[in-house]
Design a protein around this motif. Structure first.
Motif, PDB file in Angstrom:
ATOM      1  N   CYS A 162      22.182 -23.626  -8.533  1.00 22.91           N
ATOM      2  CA  CYS A 162      20.879 -23.230  -7.987  1.00 22.91           C
ATOM      3  C   CYS A 162      20.500 -21.876  -8.570  1.00 22.91           C
ATOM      4  CB  CYS A 162      20.930 -23.136  -6.470  1.00 22.91           C
ATOM      5  SG  CYS A 162      21.133 -24.739  -5.691  1.00 22.91           S
ATOM      6  N   ASP A 179      14.809 -27.786  -7.508  1.00 21.30           N
ATOM      7  CA  ASP A 179      15.805 -28.536  -8.289  1.00 21.30           C
ATOM      8  C   ASP A 179      15.162 -29.511  -9.274  1.00 21.30           C
ATOM      9  OD1 ASP A 179      14.952 -30.339  -6.299  1.00 21.30           O
ATOM     10  OD2 ASP A 179      16.957 -31.153  -5.972  1.00 21.30           O
ATOM     11  N   LEU A 209      14.921 -27.688 -12.692  1.00 20.50           N
ATOM     12  CA  LEU A 209      16.089 -27.055 -13.308  1.00 20.50           C
ATOM     13  C   LEU A 209      16.268 -27.445 -14.775  1.00 20.50           C
ATOM     14  CD1 LEU A 209      18.696 -27.022 -10.406  1.00 20.50           C
ATOM     15  CD2 LEU A 209      17.492 -25.076 -11.444  1.00 20.50           C
TER      16      LEU A 209
END
Length: 190
Positions: free
Chosen positions: A103, A117, A120
């Motif tokens: 994270c 997320d 990412l």
């Protein structure tokens, strides 16, 4: 004749009802809020106090927000901008931290936020080493574990490892204001 000045009633602060999940969804008693008007109200009145507690000002009442990851949830836009779950464009600042789970939490001009997320892969694609080359998998893994010899950078800001348990303290926010309030001892209503 003088007209009395109206004032807000003294109302207690509200804890344990409102939360923000890691994807920027507001939740009321763990149920996702879907009403567009209520979401717009929460986004417009979202703020923080001097102790790092994030809250929604509901008239005279402060409704404290339990955070799953960070006060803001950040989205990387196709045009390169960064925006928060509230719809506000934000400017990234150092530090940019990555925890052991991958994270990413970073400072912005609006406060600390976690990269959604779903973004990412785009974040990792922007990582560069000291020579401006795309980050290798090995260097990224070494950064995650805190053993990196070579530095990685995202938009000019160095990526540093930080344990998840230390992120709130490092960025100055409370994940659970009720727990922080109880630890501080008795206080008057907010």
């Amino acid at each position: 004749m003088t007209t009395p000045v109206p004032h807000w009633p003294d109302v207690p602060a509200c804890y344990g009802w409102l939360s923000l999940d890691a994807r920027g969804n507001w939740r009321l008693k763990e149920e996702r809020i879907a009403h567009p008007g209520l979401i717009a109200f929460l986004n417009a009145h979202y703020a923080h106090d001097a102790e790092g507690n994030w809250l929604v000002n509901n008239g005279p009442q402060r409704v404290y927000v339990r955070l799953e990851r960070a006060p803001l949830v950040l989205r990387l836009q196709p045009d390169g901008r960064l925006s928060s779950h509230t719809g506000r464009a934000v400017t990234p600042r150092a530090p940019v931290c990555i925890d052991e789970e991958g994270c990413v939490v970073l400072a912005t001009d609006a406060g600390p936020g976690v990269v959604d997320d779903r973004d990412l892969a785009s974040f990792v694609a922007e990582l560069r080493d000291g020579q401006g080359q795309p980050a290798s998998d090995e260097t990224l893994l070494a950064t995650l574990t805190g053993t990196a010899v070579e530095a990685l950078f995202w938009r000019g800001h160095r990526l540093v490892a930080c344990p998840r348990s230390a992120l709130a303290a490092r960025f100055g926010f409370q994940l659970d204001p009720q727990a922080a309030d109880a630890a501080a001892g008795p206080r008057g209503s907010a």
